[in-house]
Every structure is written in structure tokens, then in C-alpha cells.
Design an enzyme around this catalytic site. Structure first.
Site: not given
Length: 231
Positions: A37, A116, A119, A205, A14-16
Site C-alpha cells: 500500500k 493497493e 480511494g 456478498p 472494499g478494496k482492502t
């Protein structure tokens, strides 16, 4: 400008998604935001050239105008490890080249820049260098995104250990719940909060449809101001 290198415990941690939420939250507080990126695999051919969905999402979340090629200078088509995709495309990835692109956007005028990775922390760029080497070259603090699922404790602690071993500061970490049915979620979160020697910036969440604008509501104002140095 405050600059952070964003990494994750794994692909799809969930980096992006988390970066978009953080960028949007900062923008809502009036800060000028940019993203970068350095390399993206899994791009689609468009009339404007190769485009990556993560990069376009990041561009939608930032609020300063910038050309796609500045945000994502190295776009590779196959959805595979970047160094393998580069080999198939007949090109070579390197820290020197990627760092040059990153430093170009680091000269822009903004309050917050998120760089960012792809992986996890040790994703190869070539047979000798990894994205961790790029982060070390740039010497910027790291934000760690933990994909909250079974096994995340081991992944998170190993990644945090590697970041510190590489001589970089973990500015904070984000708990991003990617498994809505994760067993003992709160207990896992408490363990990580105790064992990761860095602030928990936000707990996001599980969010349907990857709605990063909705997720931004879970980024505390205090966390944004802490990252911007205005707390």
C-alpha cells in the site's frame, strides 16, 4: 511474480476487504502472497510509529513475512485525501518516490503481489500527479473493485473507461456488495458484467464484520489460477 494494481470505484468500495479475501484465497491454494500500500492516510500513532488499519489487515492476509515499512512506506495520520494529509505533514508525495518503494517490494520472492491504491483511480498525490500516474508508471494490470450500491454502474464504467484511456489492462473486476439492501442487485450486476470489458473475478456478498476469511470462500479457485497464470 504476478503483480496487480488494485483500485476501486470510490472510497469504501472494499478494496482492502476484497484484496484480503483474494490474498487469503490464493494462500489457501498454496501460493505465496505479498501486498503493498504505497500511501495510506488515516493512520494511528503506535509505539512502533504510524500504522494504518488497512495496511495491517493486508499484512494479516498475506502469507510472506515483510516489514511494515515495506508494505506501507508512506503513512499519514489525518483521515483525509493523501495529498492534503502530506501537505499538513510537511512532506511531498510523488510518483517517482512511490514507484521506487513499489519496485523494491516487486523484487521480493512471491507468487502474487497486490498493490493497493487509495480511494478511487484519480486520487491526487500532488497538484500534478495522481495514483493513476503511479499505476501507469508501474505498468501492471489492474483489478477493479466495484462497491455494489446505488450509483455503482456510473462509477464503475467511468473508472473502467479511465483505466483503459490510461493504457492499462483491466485484468478483472470484483463485485463487492457493500449495501445489503441494494435494490435490483442482480440486475445491476448483470449490467456491469455486460458493459465492463473484463472478466468478473468474484461476487462477494455483504459480509458482517468485514470478515475477509469468510469472503475468501467466494473467490473461485479458477479466478485465483487465472490471475496467477496457472489456469
Amino acid at each position: 511474480m504476478k503483480t496487480y494494481f488494485v483500485t476501486g470505484t470510490d472510497t469504501d468500495a472494499g478494496k482492502t476487504f476484497s484484496s484480503c479475501a483474494l490474498l487469503h484465497a490464493a494462500g489457501q491454494l498454496g501460493f505465496k502472497t505479498l501486498t503493498h500500500k504505497p500511501v495510506a492516510a488515516g493512520c494511528e500513532q503506535t509505539e512502533k510509529g504510524l500504522r494504518n488499519s488497512d495496511a495491517t489487515s493486508l499484512m494479516a492476509a498475506m502469507n510472506q513475512p515483510e516489514e511494515y515499512e515495506m508494505v506501507n512506506p508512506i503513512a499519514l495520520e489525518p483521515p483525509i485525501a493523501p495529498h492534503i494529509a502530506a501537505q499538513e505533514a510537511g512532506t511531498q508525495l510523488s510518483v517517482t518516490r512511490s514507484a521506487g518503494f513499489a519496485r523494491g517490494i516487486m523484487m521480493a520472492r512471491a507468487d502474487l503481489l497486490l498493490i493497493e491504491g487509495a480511494g478511487g483511480w484519480r486520487v491526487p498525490l500532488n497538484s500534478r500527479e495522481t495514483l493513476a500516474d503511479l499505476a501507469k508508471n508501474l505498468k501492471q494490470p489492474v483489478i477493479l473493485v466495484v462497491g455494489m450500491k446505488l450509483g455503482c454502474i456510473n462509477h464503475a464504467l467511468l473508472t473502467a473507461e479511465a483505466i483503459k484511456a490510461d493504457g492499462l489492462e483491466i485484468a478483472g473486476w470484483i463485485a463487492n456488495q457493500i449495501d445489503p439492501d441494494m435494490n435490483r442487485y442482480k440486475e445491476n450486476l448483470a449490467t456491469l458484467a455486460h458493459m465492463i470489458q473484463a472478466p468478473l473475478l468474484a461476487e462477494i456478498p455483504y459480509t458482517e464484520n468485514s470478515d475477509w476469511k469468510a469472503a475468501a470462500a467466494h473467490i473461485p479457485e479458477a479466478a485465483v489460477k487465472y490471475l496467477l497464470g496457472s489456469a
